[in-house]
Design an enzyme around this catalytic site. Sequence first.
Site, PDB file in Angstrom:
ATOM      1  N   CYS A  90       0.827  -1.206   0.000  1.00 12.77           N
ATOM      2  CA  CYS A  90       0.000   0.000   0.000  1.00 12.77           C
ATOM      3  C   CYS A  90       0.868   1.266   0.000  1.00 12.77           C
ATOM      4  O   CYS A  90       1.451   1.588  -1.026  1.00 12.77           O
ATOM      5  CB  CYS A  90      -0.989  -0.026   1.163  1.00 12.77           C
ATOM      6  SG  CYS A  90      -2.331   1.159   0.984  1.00 12.77           S
ATOM      7  N   HIS A 207      -3.338  -5.330   1.671  1.00 16.72           N
ATOM      8  CA  HIS A 207      -2.710  -5.531   2.975  1.00 16.72           C
ATOM      9  C   HIS A 207      -2.711  -6.988   3.437  1.00 16.72           C
ATOM     10  O   HIS A 207      -3.530  -7.364   4.277  1.00 16.72           O
ATOM     11  CB  HIS A 207      -3.434  -4.688   4.026  1.00 16.72           C
ATOM     12  CG  HIS A 207      -3.277  -3.230   3.824  1.00 16.72           C
ATOM     13  ND1 HIS A 207      -2.115  -2.560   4.126  1.00 16.72           N
ATOM     14  CD2 HIS A 207      -4.128  -2.302   3.334  1.00 16.72           C
ATOM     15  CE1 HIS A 207      -2.254  -1.284   3.829  1.00 16.72           C
ATOM     16  NE2 HIS A 207      -3.464  -1.099   3.352  1.00 16.72           N
ATOM     17  N   GLU A 209      -0.896  -8.206   5.577  1.00 22.68           N
ATOM     18  CA  GLU A 209      -0.609  -8.218   7.024  1.00 22.68           C
ATOM     19  C   GLU A 209      -1.875  -8.064   7.867  1.00 22.68           C
ATOM     20  O   GLU A 209      -1.832  -8.251   9.076  1.00 22.68           O
ATOM     21  CB  GLU A 209       0.422  -7.132   7.365  1.00 22.68           C
ATOM     22  CG  GLU A 209      -0.095  -5.695   7.398  1.00 22.68           C
ATOM     23  CD  GLU A 209      -0.259  -5.053   6.035  1.00 22.68           C
ATOM     24  OE1 GLU A 209      -0.178  -5.772   5.004  1.00 22.68           O
ATOM     25  OE2 GLU A 209      -0.492  -3.830   5.989  1.00 22.68           O
TER      26      GLU A 209
END
Lengths: 231, 323
Positions: A90, A207, A209
């Site tokens: 991002c 994302h 994560e």
Amino acid sequence: MQDIQLATDIIIGILALQGAFAEHQAMLQHISRKGHLEVIQVRTPEELKRCDALIIPGGESSTIALLARLSGLIEPLREFVKTKAVWGTCAGAILLSQAVSNPKKGGQELLGGVSVTTTRNGWGSQVESFEAPLEVRGLRDADVPFMGIFIRAPVITELLPAPHEPPIEVISRIPDSLLPHRTTPDGDPTQTVVALRQGRHLLTTFHPELTGDNRFHEYFVQECVVASLAP
Amino acid sequence: MSASPQIVQGVGSTAGSTVCAPTRVKDAGNSNLGTFGVKSGLAQMLKGGVIMDVVNAEQARIAEEAGACAVMALERVPADIRSAGGVARMSDPQMIKEIVEAVSIPVMAKVRIGHFVEAQILQSIGIDYIDESEVLTPADQEYHINKHAFKVPFVCGARNLGEALRRISEGAAFIRTKGEAGTGNVVEAVRHQRAVAREIRSASVMTEEELYAYAKDIQAPFHLLKETARLKRLPVVNFAAGGIATPADAALMMQLGSDGVFVGSGIFLSGDPAKRARAIVQAVTHYNNAKILAEVSENLGAPMVGLTIDANLKGGRMAERGW
């Protein structure tokens, strides 16, 4: 899965100036592996020097760039990107791109390293943020979709590899049918690219994560970090 | 007559709430928008950052240049709301739109507690986050907004764990301490941050039976309390707010466990806003590095004038608004 084989001790840094760095750290710490993998947070040039590879997390790209400048990290980061494996998610993807088509007023600093142009908040404001299951080439269990979480995400607008540079390998596109408005902002197929590799660099506009799925982190360690350290 | 779209009830919605509050309408093209994942995810991207109150586009640009990770658009900063008195409301949408145009970072704006129409208006102009804030005059003395019903995410203030979990239950994707806004006095933010941390620590060692009783005691939904006890932290991002005026204040809140800070009146009511803003941004990143904290604290000019928080506090105790 197969444990990732690490020939030597590896240190992966997470740029911890602002944003979701703790989430990346937690994901890496859960990777199954043989050998020693150390994960450190990077806020100073001294910490960066210890790293074999780096993840630049999501956050605000203009904030991270300013903090990198104020912390004396901009030039060391630009050098690092030239020789070592780096993954940008991002905001990190924006920082790794060679140009951004709509920087903040007055411009913003980038690190470069990946031959793409990006547009910040390419899908719109937060009310246009979305989730979509993605097919990603090269991940473990590739037939299981990977949930892409797109938060004020950038859009990749141009792929511009120069002849002397490593080729760009697109590893995931988002199908039009899963886009919130069934089309990219300009109807351009390049804008459906959401994950790509160029040499030892990995770039995702979403994302990994924020999911409970660490296949992307495994991919980065195995395909970018370990591969780049191989003799 | 075409079939009416399916109405998706949020987790916290009650019978009848869809009649007056906006609904999240699920149609084929938009089914993946506004999930709790993208709402709480944006708060995760703001972590380690500073969100600054601004009252016009020019201040918003100063904040962005100083490294703010987001700005909060409002008509008056809390200290000025205190001195002006009267009813404080949502800002003029035109002013908010000018700020959205001026910056590339997320823009937040405040609505009155319980005022779901102000929230509908802000969602319609594409604001990135809404603060259902005790700094404005409450519109409802009993109910907060059903925040599940919106695509736009909400942040809410809390003084303790029970209040934080009630707000999350209503759909808040982001929690901040209330502190005491507009005072330049960090004592209440410290009190609230320590209260939440202390209550999470006690919950984390409780048996299931004890958690049931504790949930009743602090008036929190059991499932959220249990999840908090398991995680040993709030299940959403938690920032400090209310009274932060210096880089040291910001680092103090970070060392007490905050994920980031809001600075309201502390920047633009100080002598050198740009310099102070940048110093607070650096203090939040390097909150554990006293040497850098010392460097960035030098020569910042005059801080905002602070207020003692006692019975004579002008504008009253804002933290006591909300239930």
